[in-house]
Structure formats: C-alpha cells, structure tokens
Design a protein around this motif. Structure first.
Motif, PDB file in Angstrom:
ATOM      1  N   ILE A   1      -3.144   3.614  -4.725  1.00  0.00           N
ATOM      2  CA  ILE A   1      -2.751   3.199  -3.373  1.00  0.00           C
ATOM      3  C   ILE A   1      -2.197   1.784  -3.396  1.00  0.00           C
ATOM      4  CG2 ILE A   1      -3.696   2.553  -1.109  1.00  0.00           C
ATOM      5  CD1 ILE A   1      -5.524   5.070  -1.389  1.00  0.00           C
TER       6      ILE A   1
ATOM      7  N   CYS B   1      -7.842   6.323  -7.337  1.00  0.00           N
ATOM      8  CA  CYS B   1      -7.164   6.492  -6.050  1.00  0.00           C
ATOM      9  C   CYS B   1      -6.835   5.131  -5.429  1.00  0.00           C
ATOM     10  CB  CYS B   1      -8.030   7.326  -5.115  1.00  0.00           C
ATOM     11  SG  CYS B   1      -7.266   7.621  -3.503  1.00  0.00           S
TER      12      CYS B   1
ATOM     13  N   SER C   1      -1.052  13.937  -0.885  1.00  0.00           N
ATOM     14  CA  SER C   1      -0.797  12.498  -0.890  1.00  0.00           C
ATOM     15  C   SER C   1      -2.045  11.737  -1.324  1.00  0.00           C
ATOM     16  CB  SER C   1      -0.390  12.040   0.514  1.00  0.00           C
ATOM     17  OG  SER C   1      -1.496  12.156   1.397  1.00  0.00           O
ATOM     18  N   LEU C   2      -1.843  10.469  -1.619  1.00  0.00           N
ATOM     19  CA  LEU C   2      -2.984   9.612  -1.964  1.00  0.00           C
ATOM     20  C   LEU C   2      -3.927   9.457  -0.776  1.00  0.00           C
ATOM     21  CD1 LEU C   2      -1.126   6.919  -4.072  1.00  0.00           C
ATOM     22  CD2 LEU C   2      -2.704   8.676  -4.912  1.00  0.00           C
ATOM     23  N   ARG C   3      -3.382   9.452   0.424  1.00  0.00           N
ATOM     24  CA  ARG C   3      -4.229   9.385   1.628  1.00  0.00           C
ATOM     25  C   ARG C   3      -5.180  10.581   1.661  1.00  0.00           C
ATOM     26  NH1 ARG C   3      -3.960   7.000   6.662  1.00  0.00           N
ATOM     27  NH2 ARG C   3      -1.872   6.230   6.286  1.00  0.00           N
ATOM     28  N   GLU C   4      -4.666  11.773   1.346  1.00  0.00           N
ATOM     29  CA  GLU C   4      -5.502  12.965   1.355  1.00  0.00           C
ATOM     30  C   GLU C   4      -6.500  12.972   0.202  1.00  0.00           C
ATOM     31  OE1 GLU C   4      -2.420  15.924   1.605  1.00  0.00           O
ATOM     32  OE2 GLU C   4      -2.432  15.845   3.794  1.00  0.00           O
TER      33      GLU C   4
ATOM     34  N   ILE D   1       0.838  -1.189   0.000  1.00  0.00           N
ATOM     35  CA  ILE D   1       0.000   0.000   0.000  1.00  0.00           C
ATOM     36  C   ILE D   1       0.878   1.245   0.000  1.00  0.00           C
ATOM     37  CG2 ILE D   1      -1.688   1.318   1.325  1.00  0.00           C
ATOM     38  CD1 ILE D   1      -2.872  -1.330   2.229  1.00  0.00           C
ATOM     39  N   ASN D   2       0.577   2.160  -0.919  1.00  0.00           N
ATOM     40  CA  ASN D   2       1.319   3.408  -1.061  1.00  0.00           C
ATOM     41  C   ASN D   2       0.371   4.561  -0.741  1.00  0.00           C
ATOM     42  OD1 ASN D   2       2.781   5.628  -1.840  1.00  0.00           O
ATOM     43  ND2 ASN D   2       2.733   5.169  -4.006  1.00  0.00           N
ATOM     44  N   TRP D   3       0.447   5.104   0.460  1.00  0.00           N
ATOM     45  CA  TRP D   3      -0.429   6.195   0.857  1.00  0.00           C
ATOM     46  C   TRP D   3       0.095   7.555   0.428  1.00  0.00           C
ATOM     47  CZ3 TRP D   3      -5.225   5.499   2.108  1.00  0.00           C
ATOM     48  CH2 TRP D   3      -5.631   4.329   2.753  1.00  0.00           C
ATOM     49  N   HIS D   4       1.354   7.618   0.005  1.00  0.00           N
ATOM     50  CA  HIS D   4       1.964   8.921  -0.248  1.00  0.00           C
ATOM     51  C   HIS D   4       1.919   9.339  -1.706  1.00  0.00           C
ATOM     52  CE1 HIS D   4       3.083   9.023   3.873  1.00  0.00           C
ATOM     53  NE2 HIS D   4       3.615   7.831   3.752  1.00  0.00           N
TER      54      HIS D   4
ATOM     55  N   ALA E   1      -7.927  10.207  -0.969  1.00  0.00           N
ATOM     56  CA  ALA E   1      -8.974   9.296  -0.488  1.00  0.00           C
ATOM     57  C   ALA E   1      -9.865   9.986   0.537  1.00  0.00           C
ATOM     58  CB  ALA E   1      -8.338   8.041   0.107  1.00  0.00           C
ATOM     59  N   GLU E   2      -9.249  10.709   1.449  1.00  0.00           N
ATOM     60  CA  GLU E   2     -10.011  11.385   2.498  1.00  0.00           C
ATOM     61  C   GLU E   2     -10.968  12.428   1.930  1.00  0.00           C
ATOM     62  OE1 GLU E   2      -8.750  14.561   5.712  1.00  0.00           O
ATOM     63  OE2 GLU E   2      -8.028  12.554   6.245  1.00  0.00           O
TER      64      GLU E   2
END
Length: 93
Positions: A64, A60, A33-36, A7-10, A38-39
């Motif tokens: 990830i 997304c 980032s990918l986390r942001e 998993i790549n969240w960045h 998704a959020e």
C-alpha cells in the motif's frame, strides 16, 4: 517508478484477482485490490495469529505504501490462506 509516501490502494496491473472462501457464511469473496486484501485480513480473517498471517499483514501495508509490489502482497495473502485452511481460487492470466 512509485513515489515514496503515496498510498496505493489498488495494486495496479500486477495484482491478479483471486477468490477466498472465508468466514461463517462460506461465501466466496473476490479480492481485486490491496484495499480488499487489507479488509479481509483485518475484518474477515478467522484468526489473528500465525507466521504467514503476520507476514501478509506486513506485506499488504508495504505494498500500500509502495515499498513492495502488489503481487508480493497477493502471494503473501495466498500463503496466509493456506496456513489458515482457507480455500483460494486464483485466476490465471
């Protein structure tokens, strides 16, 4: 080379930050980032339908899980924002 299942969240170097003006507060939201990504798509998006929105959610998740470049997810987010009428401020490199 990315490993499958990692998993790549960045998003790495190919994810250029951008700012969206989304939500009731109309406060700019920096996406780095990918986390942001998704959020913002899951928590702050004003609607949960639309072709580009659905494509952005899928892109997304694919990014990830390392199945597509983070830049592709970023581009999909921009298209979804345009579809939803959300202002985007892209940072040029």
């Amino acid at each position: 080379m990315q490993r499958v299942g990692v998993i790549n969240w960045h998003g790495g170097k190919d994810f250029a930050p951008l700012t969206l003006v989304v939500g009731d507060r109309a406060k700019p939201r920096l996406i780095r980032s990918l986390r942001e990504v998704a959020e913002v798509l899951i928590v702050a998006w004003p609607t949960d339908d639309g072709e580009e929105y659905m494509a952005a959610v899928k892109a997304c998740l694919d990014a990830i899980y390392g199945n597509m470049p983070a830049k592709a997810a970023r581009d999909a987010l921009i298209r979804a924002a345009e579809e939803a009428g959300i202002p985007v401020i892209a940072i040029a490199h």
